[in-house]
Design a protein around this motif. Structure first.
Motif, short mmCIF file in Angstrom:
data_model
loop_
_atom_site.label_atom_id
_atom_site.label_comp_id
_atom_site.label_asym_id
_atom_site.label_seq_id
_atom_site.Cartn_x
_atom_site.Cartn_y
_atom_site.Cartn_z
N GLY A 93 0.30 10.94 -2.07
CA GLY A 93 -1.11 11.15 -2.46
C GLY A 93 -2.01 10.06 -1.91
N GLY A 94 -1.46 8.84 -1.81
CA GLY A 94 -2.27 7.72 -1.31
C GLY A 94 -2.27 7.61 0.20
N LEU A 95 -1.49 8.48 0.87
CA LEU A 95 -1.32 8.34 2.33
C LEU A 95 -2.64 8.47 3.11
CD1 LEU A 95 0.87 7.85 4.52
CD2 LEU A 95 1.19 10.33 4.60
N PRO A 96 -3.45 9.50 2.83
CA PRO A 96 -4.69 9.61 3.63
C PRO A 96 -5.55 8.36 3.53
CG PRO A 96 -4.30 11.64 2.39
CD PRO A 96 -3.30 10.64 1.90
N GLU A 97 -5.70 7.82 2.31
CA GLU A 97 -6.56 6.63 2.15
C GLU A 97 -5.93 5.40 2.80
OE1 GLU A 97 -8.02 6.18 -1.88
OE2 GLU A 97 -8.78 4.17 -1.43
N VAL A 98 -4.61 5.29 2.69
CA VAL A 98 -3.93 4.15 3.32
C VAL A 98 -4.09 4.22 4.84
CG1 VAL A 98 -1.66 3.14 3.81
CG2 VAL A 98 -2.31 3.68 1.45
N LEU A 99 -3.87 5.40 5.40
CA LEU A 99 -3.98 5.53 6.86
C LEU A 99 -5.40 5.26 7.33
CD1 LEU A 99 -1.71 8.66 7.63
CD2 LEU A 99 -1.10 6.23 7.57
N ALA A 100 -6.37 5.75 6.55
CA ALA A 100 -7.78 5.52 6.93
C ALA A 100 -8.11 4.03 6.87
CB ALA A 100 -8.70 6.31 6.00
N ALA A 101 -7.53 3.32 5.88
CA ALA A 101 -7.85 1.90 5.71
C ALA A 101 -7.12 1.03 6.72
CB ALA A 101 -7.47 1.47 4.29
N VAL A 102 -5.86 1.41 7.03
CA VAL A 102 -4.98 0.54 7.81
C VAL A 102 -4.96 0.88 9.30
CG1 VAL A 102 -2.51 0.05 8.11
CG2 VAL A 102 -3.51 0.00 5.82
N ARG A 103 -5.13 2.16 9.59
CA ARG A 103 -5.04 2.64 10.98
C ARG A 103 -3.77 2.13 11.67
NH1 ARG A 103 -8.20 6.94 12.13
NH2 ARG A 103 -9.93 6.84 10.69
N PRO A 104 -2.59 2.51 11.15
CA PRO A 104 -1.35 2.00 11.75
C PRO A 104 -1.14 2.57 13.15
CG PRO A 104 -0.88 3.75 10.21
CD PRO A 104 -2.36 3.49 10.10
N GLU A 105 -0.27 1.88 13.87
CA GLU A 105 0.05 2.34 15.24
C GLU A 105 0.79 3.68 15.19
OE1 GLU A 105 2.08 -0.93 17.14
OE2 GLU A 105 3.19 0.47 18.41
N ARG A 106 1.73 3.80 14.23
CA ARG A 106 2.52 5.04 14.17
C ARG A 106 2.87 5.38 12.72
NH1 ARG A 106 7.11 5.72 18.55
NH2 ARG A 106 6.51 7.88 18.23
N VAL A 107 3.02 6.69 12.48
CA VAL A 107 3.42 7.19 11.17
C VAL A 107 4.64 8.08 11.39
CG1 VAL A 107 2.69 8.49 9.12
CG2 VAL A 107 1.00 7.21 10.45
N PHE A 108 5.64 7.94 10.54
CA PHE A 108 6.88 8.70 10.71
C PHE A 108 7.22 9.46 9.43
CE2 PHE A 108 7.16 4.91 13.37
CZ PHE A 108 7.53 5.43 14.60
N ALA A 109 7.84 10.63 9.62
CA ALA A 109 8.36 11.42 8.50
C ALA A 109 9.52 12.25 9.04
CB ALA A 109 7.29 12.31 7.90
N SER A 110 10.27 12.87 8.14
CA SER A 110 11.32 13.79 8.62
C SER A 110 10.66 14.99 9.31
CB SER A 110 12.18 14.27 7.45
OG SER A 110 11.39 15.09 6.60
N THR A 111 11.46 15.77 10.01
CA THR A 111 10.90 16.94 10.71
C THR A 111 10.15 17.84 9.72
OG1 THR A 111 12.84 16.84 12.10
CG2 THR A 111 11.52 18.83 12.28
N LEU A 112 10.81 18.10 8.58
CA LEU A 112 10.15 18.96 7.60
C LEU A 112 9.04 18.22 6.86
CD1 LEU A 112 13.25 20.93 6.26
CD2 LEU A 112 11.49 21.71 7.85
N GLY A 113 9.14 16.89 6.86
CA GLY A 113 8.08 16.08 6.27
C GLY A 113 6.79 16.18 7.08
N VAL A 114 6.91 16.20 8.40
CA VAL A 114 5.73 16.34 9.26
C VAL A 114 5.00 17.63 8.90
CG1 VAL A 114 4.95 16.66 11.64
CG2 VAL A 114 6.76 15.00 11.13
#
Ligand code: FEO
Length: 402
Positions: A93-114
């Motif tokens: 649930g916090g992922l969108p806000e974290v990504l917007a705040a941090v702007r990481p180089e890469r984000v990873f998840a399992s195939t079904l997670g993507v």
């Protein structure tokens, strides 16, 4: 960076390079139908390597707490990688806000997670799929990914940090327990076992065959596991085999000589029947839990049933059917697919008496082996009726011997 980062939360060191940066939800009392009387935690982990990596986030309202804990170790803007082990919103649930705040180089998840993340959010970063057995170098540390499909969602994944022998096991090996202590060895054993059992019974029980397979798979990987860091509740850093052994036992479905009697009542007739059955079972040496459903939460009934071999369900007939609390419990328990149970139905009635037959149908749908035809009593049970209830308790006890 968000203003929330100014809040005074601090990280907790797990190993020299791994920090707990999650959130404590002291107030949550319901987790989609599961009574979380001790609250919960949403655990996220920060790995400080050449590539600073955040594993999982938290439920959306707690993002400020997460970022503040990260900021107590490194500037959140230094996060290079984010790993999402699971798309359920208590962790993403916090992922969108974290990504917007941090702007990481890469984000990873399992195939079904993507796939699952894209079906939940419109994320500001592309998510890269990592496959079973794949590894990711962080520079000085290496992550390995272990899929845990359907444990308990299709996308579920575990992340193993080889250099620290640390398994971030996501929902597995967790429990809903808010505490100021971060490690299992700081908490009471009885509380840990109760809450771990409740978590298993209410979330993983229907998936027990897959749990057994996952334990075998992780065993075959020969990973050195010194720390089990789940996504809820305390972190296991000593005697990690204990929680794994609990899981192996629960997954195997080993039952104790134990019975659960769940019932509701209108004018104490079905209650009297339940007590007489409980007495018959106890007299035959069976550990028996008598649970009036207006006072017993469905998730507590599921927990008691985890190691029971018998389930007896009682209800008066109300408007040609079972009592609402009994219907609720039966519907919930059916979804959890308890195995290897014997049982019986019982209840009082005034004129039509359909409830007992309806309970029997539900128990049969749960593959409960009925030891006798359901016991019905008109209006108020007399001495002979109660003797028949006690005798039914004895019959159930006999079946538990085999
Ligand atoms: Fe499946 Fe803790 O979320």
């Amino acid at each position: 960076m968000t203003a929330n980062v100014k809040t005074p939360f601090t990280a907790v060191k797990v190993t020299d390079r791994v920090h707990w940066v999650g959130a404590i939800d002291w107030g949550v009392r319901d987790f989609h139908g599961y009574a979380t009387r001790r609250g919960t935690t949403y655990n996220a982990y920060l790995i400080v390597a050449d590539k600073v990596t955040l594993v999982d986030t938290v439920k959306a309202p707690f993002v400020g707490e997460l970022l503040a804990r990260v900021a107590s170790v490194v500037d959140p803007a230094r996060i290079d990688y984010v790993i999402s082990n699971h798309a359920e919103m208590d962790h993403s649930g916090g992922l969108p806000e974290v990504l917007a705040a941090v702007r990481p180089e890469r984000v990873f998840a399992s195939t079904l997670g993507v796939e699952a993340l894209s079906e939940h959010f419109s994320l500001p970063s592309e998510v890269t799929a990592v496959k079973e057995g794949e590894s990711l170098s962080l520079g000085g540390a290496t992550l390995h990914f272990v899929e845990a499909r359907m444990l308990h969602w299709p996308d579920s994944m575990m992340t193993y940090l080889a250099e620290d022998g640390l398994l971030m096991s996501n929902d597995a090996f967790g429990m809903h327990l808010a505490s100021s202590q971060r490690f299992a060895d700081e908490l009471e054993e009885a509380v840990l076992e109760d809450e771990a059992a409740k978590y298993y019974a209410n979330i993983l029980l229907p998936l027990s065959p897959l749990v057994a397979k996952l334990l075998a798979k992780v065993g075959n990987l020969n990973l050195a596991i010194d720390v089990v860091a789940p996504s809820h509740g305390p972190i296991w850093r000593k005697d990690t085999g204990r929680v794994v052994d609990w899981y192996a036992g629960w997954a195997a479905g080993k039952a104790k000589r134990k019975a659960v009697i769940a019932y509701d009542t209108m004018w104490q007739s079905t209650a009297a029947m339940a007590r007489a059955m409980g007495d018959g079972l106890a007299a035959a040496g069976v550990e028996t839990k008598v649970m009036p459903l207006r006072e017993s939460h469905r998730s507590d009934v599921a927990t008691e049933l985890l190691q029971a071999g018998a389930l007896l369900v009682g209800s008066p007939t109300l408007n040609n059917g079972v009592f609402p609390t009994v219907a609720d419990a039966l519907s919930y328990l059916k979804g959890l697919k308890p195995r290897n149970l014997v049982g019986a139905a019982f209840g009082s009635y005034g004129w039509s008496g359909e409830a007992v037959g309806q309970i029997e149908e539900s128990l049969q749908a749960m593959k409960v082996d009925l030891v006798a035809q359901g016991l019905k009593v008109k209006y108020v049970p007399g001495r002979e009726d109660l003797a028949a209830c006690s005798a039914l308790g004895h019959r159930v006890a006999e079946r538990l011997r085999t």
